[in-house]
Design a protein around this motif. Structure first.
Motif, PDB file in Angstrom:
ATOM      1  N   PRO A   1      11.760  22.835   8.118  1.00 27.50           N
ATOM      2  CA  PRO A   1      11.380  24.130   7.542  1.00 27.50           C
ATOM      3  C   PRO A   1      10.205  23.946   6.590  1.00 27.50           C
ATOM      4  CG  PRO A   1      13.179  23.211   6.293  1.00 27.50           C
ATOM      5  CD  PRO A   1      12.878  22.212   7.385  1.00 27.50           C
ATOM      6  N   SER A   2       9.735  25.024   6.019  1.00 32.29           N
ATOM      7  CA  SER A   2       8.637  24.946   5.053  1.00 32.29           C
ATOM      8  C   SER A   2       9.170  24.479   3.703  1.00 32.29           C
ATOM      9  CB  SER A   2       7.963  26.311   4.903  1.00 32.29           C
ATOM     10  OG  SER A   2       7.128  26.339   3.763  1.00 32.29           O
ATOM     11  N   GLY A   3       8.751  23.293   3.267  1.00 33.43           N
ATOM     12  CA  GLY A   3       9.170  22.792   1.968  1.00 33.43           C
ATOM     13  C   GLY A   3       8.594  23.619   0.827  1.00 33.43           C
ATOM     14  N   HIS A   4       7.351  24.089   0.987  1.00 31.77           N
ATOM     15  CA  HIS A   4       6.747  24.941  -0.043  1.00 31.77           C
ATOM     16  C   HIS A   4       7.564  26.220  -0.237  1.00 31.77           C
ATOM     17  CE1 HIS A   4       3.345  22.251   0.376  1.00 31.77           C
ATOM     18  NE2 HIS A   4       2.638  22.930  -0.525  1.00 31.77           N
ATOM     19  N   SER A   5       7.984  26.835   0.861  1.00 32.23           N
ATOM     20  CA  SER A   5       8.769  28.067   0.774  1.00 32.23           C
ATOM     21  C   SER A   5      10.137  27.799   0.176  1.00 32.23           C
ATOM     22  CB  SER A   5       8.916  28.699   2.164  1.00 32.23           C
ATOM     23  OG  SER A   5       7.658  28.977   2.717  1.00 32.23           O
ATOM     24  N   ALA A   6      10.731  26.670   0.545  1.00 29.00           N
ATOM     25  CA  ALA A   6      12.038  26.326  -0.015  1.00 29.00           C
ATOM     26  C   ALA A   6      11.962  26.185  -1.526  1.00 29.00           C
ATOM     27  CB  ALA A   6      12.559  25.036   0.633  1.00 29.00           C
ATOM     28  N   SER A   7      10.946  25.468  -2.006  1.00 29.86           N
ATOM     29  CA  SER A   7      10.799  25.280  -3.450  1.00 29.86           C
ATOM     30  C   SER A   7      10.495  26.586  -4.159  1.00 29.86           C
ATOM     31  CB  SER A   7       9.699  24.264  -3.732  1.00 29.86           C
ATOM     32  OG  SER A   7      10.054  22.976  -3.270  1.00 29.86           O
ATOM     33  N   ALA A   8       9.615  27.406  -3.569  1.00 29.22           N
ATOM     34  CA  ALA A   8       9.253  28.683  -4.195  1.00 29.22           C
ATOM     35  C   ALA A   8      10.472  29.588  -4.316  1.00 29.22           C
ATOM     36  CB  ALA A   8       8.155  29.372  -3.384  1.00 29.22           C
ATOM     37  N   ALA A   9      11.238  29.684  -3.232  1.00 25.57           N
ATOM     38  CA  ALA A   9      12.424  30.547  -3.266  1.00 25.57           C
ATOM     39  C   ALA A   9      13.488  29.979  -4.192  1.00 25.57           C
ATOM     40  CB  ALA A   9      12.983  30.701  -1.850  1.00 25.57           C
ATOM     41  N   ALA A  10      13.644  28.658  -4.208  1.00 26.14           N
ATOM     42  CA  ALA A  10      14.650  28.041  -5.070  1.00 26.14           C
ATOM     43  C   ALA A  10      14.329  28.270  -6.536  1.00 26.14           C
ATOM     44  CB  ALA A  10      14.742  26.545  -4.770  1.00 26.14           C
ATOM     45  N   PHE A  11      13.074  28.094  -6.904  1.00 24.54           N
ATOM     46  CA  PHE A  11      12.705  28.299  -8.308  1.00 24.54           C
ATOM     47  C   PHE A  11      12.947  29.749  -8.711  1.00 24.54           C
ATOM     48  CE2 PHE A  11       9.766  29.104 -11.832  1.00 24.54           C
ATOM     49  CZ  PHE A  11      10.083  28.050 -12.671  1.00 24.54           C
TER      50      PHE A  11
ATOM     51  N   ARG B   1      14.686  29.398 -21.495  1.00 24.41           N
ATOM     52  CA  ARG B   1      14.821  27.946 -21.342  1.00 24.41           C
ATOM     53  C   ARG B   1      15.881  27.604 -20.296  1.00 24.41           C
ATOM     54  NH1 ARG B   1      14.456  28.043 -27.078  1.00 24.41           N
ATOM     55  NH2 ARG B   1      16.700  27.622 -27.284  1.00 24.41           N
ATOM     56  N   ARG B   2      17.004  28.323 -20.339  1.00 22.07           N
ATOM     57  CA  ARG B   2      18.035  28.075 -19.332  1.00 22.07           C
ATOM     58  C   ARG B   2      17.512  28.395 -17.938  1.00 22.07           C
ATOM     59  NH1 ARG B   2      21.771  31.012 -22.741  1.00 22.07           N
ATOM     60  NH2 ARG B   2      21.798  32.637 -21.143  1.00 22.07           N
ATOM     61  N   ALA B   3      16.744  29.480 -17.828  1.00 21.72           N
ATOM     62  CA  ALA B   3      16.180  29.859 -16.529  1.00 21.72           C
ATOM     63  C   ALA B   3      15.227  28.786 -16.016  1.00 21.72           C
ATOM     64  CB  ALA B   3      15.469  31.201 -16.642  1.00 21.72           C
ATOM     65  N   GLY B   4      14.397  28.251 -16.916  1.00 19.86           N
ATOM     66  CA  GLY B   4      13.476  27.192 -16.500  1.00 19.86           C
ATOM     67  C   GLY B   4      14.204  25.952 -16.058  1.00 19.86           C
ATOM     68  N   ALA B   5      15.256  25.580 -16.776  1.00 21.10           N
ATOM     69  CA  ALA B   5      16.019  24.383 -16.408  1.00 21.10           C
ATOM     70  C   ALA B   5      16.698  24.562 -15.054  1.00 21.10           C
ATOM     71  CB  ALA B   5      17.060  24.078 -17.478  1.00 21.10           C
ATOM     72  N   ARG B   6      17.321  25.737 -14.833  1.00 23.82           N
ATOM     73  CA  ARG B   6      17.985  25.935 -13.544  1.00 23.82           C
ATOM     74  C   ARG B   6      16.965  26.034 -12.413  1.00 23.82           C
ATOM     75  NH1 ARG B   6      23.195  27.664 -12.094  1.00 23.82           N
ATOM     76  NH2 ARG B   6      23.681  28.259 -14.233  1.00 23.82           N
ATOM     77  N   GLY B   7      15.832  26.668 -12.692  1.00 28.44           N
ATOM     78  CA  GLY B   7      14.800  26.741 -11.658  1.00 28.44           C
ATOM     79  C   GLY B   7      14.303  25.375 -11.236  1.00 28.44           C
ATOM     80  N   LEU B   8      14.064  24.483 -12.204  1.00 23.23           N
ATOM     81  CA  LEU B   8      13.598  23.131 -11.876  1.00 23.23           C
ATOM     82  C   LEU B   8      14.660  22.348 -11.118  1.00 23.23           C
ATOM     83  CD1 LEU B   8      11.740  22.158 -15.164  1.00 23.23           C
ATOM     84  CD2 LEU B   8      10.725  22.702 -12.948  1.00 23.23           C
TER      85      LEU B   8
END
Length: 503
Positions: free
Chosen positions: A119-129, A68-75
């Motif tokens: 930059p690529s927003g899709h890549s930014a979100s994927a890497a951030a999550f 749950r903590r991982a999901g919250a930080r990923g979002l």
């Protein structure tokens, strides 16, 4: 025309490098296959961060505490990365996307995006999550990472980004996910450091144990947990908590009857603190069985596994832990094992605990603090003789971490330390400063925030009595409060290998 035209079109709004063009050519030469359709679908599934919102929500709803903590930080990392990439970086660094002719027709989107390629927003979100999940729970990140890599590559494969767009977006996402460290510390799941291991008379099968059970704890699951526990301790004397009766008085009568060599408690932190106070007063070792919802003390003390605690009872293994107490108006007192608080802090804790099981502790704490500060009235008080106006005051049993952020874990509970923190209301624009410093991770530099490590602290309130909360229970009002640590006062049943102890 192909890539030669792409080079010419790119110059006015950001030039594609020769390496970008060469890599796109190599990607375009890959023979058509079923992967083309799969990558196109995967890429579009990540539009507007839908893929990561679904993954994060599932982790929040269905996972254990680390998940749950991982999901919250990923979002949270996705929100930061997407906002920065699409709202800041793209307008600042305009760049033409690769032309349609750069990839085979079968790969192309019906409606390709028209915003800046860099930059690529899709890549930014994927890497951030992925990076946000990895900070909290690496095994989950190992599952997410291949999907994130596929999303990032898909943007080149379907011809909507240059490779350098993808690399820059991924770097941005990882950096912003890592930056959440600054104001949302990663919780250490290791138990607190406690005192040296000792041995007391064993309590085989619960013989000589006075066990308090709270059947209403744990969102109603306490009765089932208690029944299972009694099966492990068939010879224990069981005292069921009755809200209409005085628990401390019942415990005193049970001890006075004789034959009791240890106390036990199955319930939440509020119940644990009452029983721990009696155990300290009578010099009895305590067995804690986490039957509540959050079980902060059991988690921090490393006694979450009831089977191992039963094994410690059978062997007579204990370690020493701190407790704390607060004297009220020079008369009655309250014992606590986690925290005590004044001002808006009781409301802050109540709101945070409502939200933290789904949002994670830091997001829940940040939202709770903002909500409380908007409604709170300052408490005028002397803290060790120094006049202050306080929004809230926190007193922790033991040392909490981190020192200058929302407390996430308790690394030590043995040296007689009180972790005292309070938020000052007598500083200009104090609410605004507190909200800003909390959200930006600069609380340690704010004049509104004070932290001390002490063994004793006195607080005298000016005006009418105020409410005191101890371990989540708000049941006292007073004007004079003296908080003190009971260093190493509680022998706690715990197998030696269950957590760190001092030698």
């Amino acid at each position: 025309m192909g890539l030669h035209r792409a080079r010419r079109l790119a110059r006015p709004m950001g030039m594609a490098s020769s390496l970008d063009e060469w890599l796109v050519e190599r990607s375009a030469e890959v023979r058509p296959s079923g992967a083309d359709r799969a990558l196109r679908r995967l890429s579009t599934s990540a539009n507007h961060n839908r893929l990561w919102l679904v993954a994060g929500t599932l982790m929040l709803l269905a996972g254990n505490r680390p998940v749950r903590r991982a999901g919250a930080r990923g979002l949270l990392a996705v929100a930061l990365a997407s906002g920065t990439a699409n709202g800041v970086a793209k307008p600042l660094f305009p760049r033409r996307r690769p032309p349609d002719e750069s990839v085979p027709f079968v790969r192309r989107l019906v409606k390709p995006p028209v915003s800046s390629s860099f930059p690529s927003g899709h890549s930014a979100s994927a890497a951030a999550f992925t990076a946000g999940v990895a900070l909290e729970y690496p095994p989950a990140a190992a599952v997410v990472a291949p999907v994130a890599v596929a999303v990032a590559y898909s943007r080149v494969h379907i011809g909507v980004h240059w490779p350098s767009d993808v690399v820059a977006g991924a770097a941005l996402g990882v950096g912003l996910a890592w930056a959440t460290h600054r104001w949302w510390a990663v919780r250490a799941d290791e138990p607190a450091m406690l005192g040296p291991a000792e041995y007391v008379d064993p309590v085989p099968a619960g013989r000589g144990l006075l066990l308090v059970v709270n059947p209403s704890s744990g969102s109603g699951a306490g009765a089932r947990f208690a029944a299972e526990l009694i099966g492990l301790l068939p010879e224990a004397t069981v005292l069921e908590l009755d809200p209409e009766r005085d628990l401390v008085a019942d415990l005193e009568r049970g001890i006075a009857a004789g034959g009791i060599t240890a106390l036990g408690v199955s319930g939440g932190d509020g119940t644990v603190s009452y029983v721990a106070g009696v155990a300290v007063r009578h010099g009895l070792p305590l067995a804690v069985f986490p039957g509540g919802t959050l079980n902060h003390f059991a988690r921090d003390a490393g006694v979450e596994d009831p089977v191992r605690t039963v094994a410690a009872l059978n062997a007579g293994e204990v370690v020493l832990a701190d407790t704390a107490r607060v004297d009220l108006d020079g008369g009655e007192h309250r014992d606590f094992v986690n925290t005590a608080s004044l001002g808006g802090y009781p409301d802050f804790v109540r709101i945070r605990e409502q939200w933290e099981r789904r949002l994670g502790k830091w997001p829940a704490a940040a939202l709770a603090m903002i909500r409380v500060l908007l409604r709170a009235r300052p408490v005028h008080a002397e803290v060790d003789g120094e006049s202050n106006a306080l929004w809230m005051l926190f007193v922790g049993n033991g040392r909490y971490h981190p020192a200058h952020q929302v407390p996430m874990s308790r690394p030590e509970m043995y040296r007689g330390t009180l972790d005292v923190r309070y938020l000052r209301a007598d500083v200009p624009f104090s609410r605004t400063r507190l909200v800003w410093s909390t959200l930006t991770g600069t609380l340690e530099h704010s004049p509104t925030y004070v932290r001390r490590e002490v063994h004793r602290i006195a607080v005298r309130v000016s005006g009418p009595p105020v409410s005191l909360a101890t371990d989540g229970e708000v049941d006292s009002r007073a004007r004079d409060f003296v908080f003190r640590s009971n260093a190493a006062a509680l022998p706690l049943f715990r197998a030696a290998e269950d957590g760190p102890v001092l030698s």
